[in-house]
Design a protein around this motif. Structure first.
Motif, PDB file in Angstrom:
ATOM      1  N   ARG A 220       0.817  -1.215   0.000  1.00  7.44           N
ATOM      2  CA  ARG A 220       0.000   0.000   0.000  1.00  7.44           C
ATOM      3  C   ARG A 220       0.849   1.263   0.000  1.00  7.44           C
ATOM      4  NH1 ARG A 220      -4.288   0.330   4.686  1.00  7.44           N
ATOM      5  NH2 ARG A 220      -5.068  -1.443   3.486  1.00  7.44           N
ATOM      6  N   ASN A 221       1.807   1.363   0.899  1.00  7.15           N
ATOM      7  CA  ASN A 221       2.610   2.585   1.001  1.00  7.15           C
ATOM      8  C   ASN A 221       3.460   2.801  -0.248  1.00  7.15           C
ATOM      9  OD1 ASN A 221       1.584   3.103   3.549  1.00  7.15           O
ATOM     10  ND2 ASN A 221       3.237   2.008   4.596  1.00  7.15           N
TER      11      ASN A 221
ATOM     12  N   VAL B 293      -7.256   6.231  -9.874  1.00  3.79           N
ATOM     13  CA  VAL B 293      -8.093   5.077  -9.519  1.00  3.79           C
ATOM     14  C   VAL B 293      -7.377   4.200  -8.495  1.00  3.79           C
ATOM     15  CG1 VAL B 293      -9.057   2.921 -10.398  1.00  3.79           C
ATOM     16  CG2 VAL B 293      -9.447   5.051 -11.645  1.00  3.79           C
ATOM     17  N   LEU B 294      -6.066   3.963  -8.709  1.00  6.88           N
ATOM     18  CA  LEU B 294      -5.299   3.164  -7.746  1.00  6.88           C
ATOM     19  C   LEU B 294      -5.294   3.829  -6.372  1.00  6.88           C
ATOM     20  CD1 LEU B 294      -2.167   1.853  -9.696  1.00  6.88           C
ATOM     21  CD2 LEU B 294      -3.868   0.486  -8.505  1.00  6.88           C
ATOM     22  N   GLN B 295      -5.050   5.135  -6.348  1.00  8.80           N
ATOM     23  CA  GLN B 295      -5.040   5.834  -5.071  1.00  8.80           C
ATOM     24  C   GLN B 295      -6.402   5.789  -4.393  1.00  8.80           C
ATOM     25  OE1 GLN B 295      -3.556   9.749  -6.125  1.00  8.80           O
ATOM     26  NE2 GLN B 295      -1.475   9.200  -5.550  1.00  8.80           N
TER      27      GLN B 295
ATOM     28  N   ALA C 289      -8.491   1.484   2.933  1.00  8.07           N
ATOM     29  CA  ALA C 289      -8.036   1.945   4.249  1.00  8.07           C
ATOM     30  C   ALA C 289      -9.211   2.450   5.080  1.00  8.07           C
ATOM     31  CB  ALA C 289      -6.994   3.052   4.069  1.00  8.07           C
ATOM     32  N   VAL C 290     -10.117   3.196   4.439  1.00  6.53           N
ATOM     33  CA  VAL C 290     -11.301   3.703   5.146  1.00  6.53           C
ATOM     34  C   VAL C 290     -12.190   2.546   5.588  1.00  6.53           C
ATOM     35  CG1 VAL C 290     -13.434   5.009   4.860  1.00  6.53           C
ATOM     36  CG2 VAL C 290     -11.271   5.949   4.023  1.00  6.53           C
TER      37      VAL C 290
END
Length: 336
Positions: A186-187, A256-258, A265-266
């Motif tokens: 993710r990061n 879109v990826l972000q 995450a939400v």
């Protein structure tokens, strides 16, 4: 092709100079001969590639070529947006190319200025740019442009074609990230997509004005800039349009990826908060009961009864069972 080091051995402000013979070849010319050069035969063209930061370039443009002061300033400026215009029978342009120098990012585009009157082409740059070297290699091998229009067209085509390499590279990075595990990386994905979006914005900021500049060149009504040169510039303009569309697609894909990463995450945070809320709801009445029985005041029931502790434990278990049954009936355990 000459090496980069060889090209950096300048003759005055000149990186290199060639006299094009009109047959695809060229001969070298030094800075001293360039000052008094005149075509020896019809069709000859002198091309000088200058470093615009060298002393005397601005004055030489005005004195030797009779270039007006505002145009000479534009040809020697560093912070110039891509643009092009016709001035009498000359074509003046500032274009930008991808910076492939070591340590540079794609968005660090290198500007290059053009001035041409049909018999002389002056190109100016500050940082090294690969495109003039490629054109020089073609001329030295006898397979280069034959006139001023073809020479400008070749520069433009190679400059725009090199942009495609940076765009394709960004698209490949996005494709690779889409195949990666989002949870595990993710990061890393967030960091890389941010860089890609920043690069796309920088490229679009320069390529948008460049598109308008190339359209101006394609419409240039000059005797020495022939119809087939305008057609080729027009094809390059269409290619640049496609590249701008590709940049938009890259930006949308990165976005879109972000968005997907942020949505996950939400969702994870909401699921954690929901579980914590359930736990708090279960233990709130139990905590109230045990807190009430734990106050140190007289008259508390069961203080002298050895079995009172187990009565309280049984009561807590009964309350817990009722709560779990009610939560199950209300489908609270299966909501997330």
């Amino acid at each position: 092709m000459q090496s980069t080091d060889a090209l950096q051995k300048m003759d005055g402000p000149m990186l290199f100079g060639r006299v094009i013979d009109g047959k695809g070849g060229a001969r070298a010319i030094d800075w001293a001969d360039a000052q008094s050069w005149l075509p020896a035969v019809p069709g000859e063209l002198m091309w000088l590639h200058l470093c615009r930061t060298q002393p005397g370039v601005y004055e030489w443009l005005q004195d030797a070529l009779s270039i007006p002061e505002p145009t000479a300033e534009m040809l020697t400026m560093d912070s110039t947006r891509p643009r092009a215009f016709k001035e009498d029978d000359t074509l003046v342009a500032t274009l930008r190319g991808i910076n492939f120098n070591p340590g540079a990012e794609p968005e660090d585009m290198v500007s290059m200025q053009f001035w041409c009157d049909g018999q002389r082409l002056i190109t100016l740059r500050r940082q090294p740019l690969q495109t003039p070297r490629d054109v020089l290699a073609m001329l030295d091998s006898g397979k280069g442009p034959v006139d001023a229009g073809a020479l400008i067209t070749m520069h433009v085509e190679l400059m725009v074609a090199r942009m495609n390499a940076a765009i394709v590279d960004m698209n490949d990075h996005i494709d690779a990230m889409e195949e990666m595990g989002i949870e595990e990386n993710r990061n890393s994905i967030l960091e890389r997509t941010t860089i890609i979006r920043r690069n796309c914005l920088a490229l679009k900021r320069h390529m948008g004005p460049q598109h308008a500049a190339l359209e101006t060149i394609a419409r240039a009504d000059l005797d020495w800039f022939e119809a087939h040169d305008r057609r080729e510039i027009g094809e390059t303009v269409e290619r640049l349009k496609r590249y701008l569309d590709d940049i938009d697609v890259s930006m949308e894909s990165a976005l879109v990826l972000q968005d997907e990463i942020r949505a996950r995450a939400v969702a994870g945070a909401e699921r954690t908060n929901y579980l914590l809320t359930l736990v708090a709801a279960i233990f709130l009445p139990l905590g109230f009961l045990t807190g009430l029985l734990g106050i140190n005041v007289g008259g508390m029931p069961g203080m002298n009864d050895p079995g009172a502790f187990w009565i309280v434990v049984g009561l807590c278990i009964a309350i817990l069972a009722v709560q779990i049954f009610l939560f199950w009936r209300w489908h609270l355990f299966t909501r997330h």
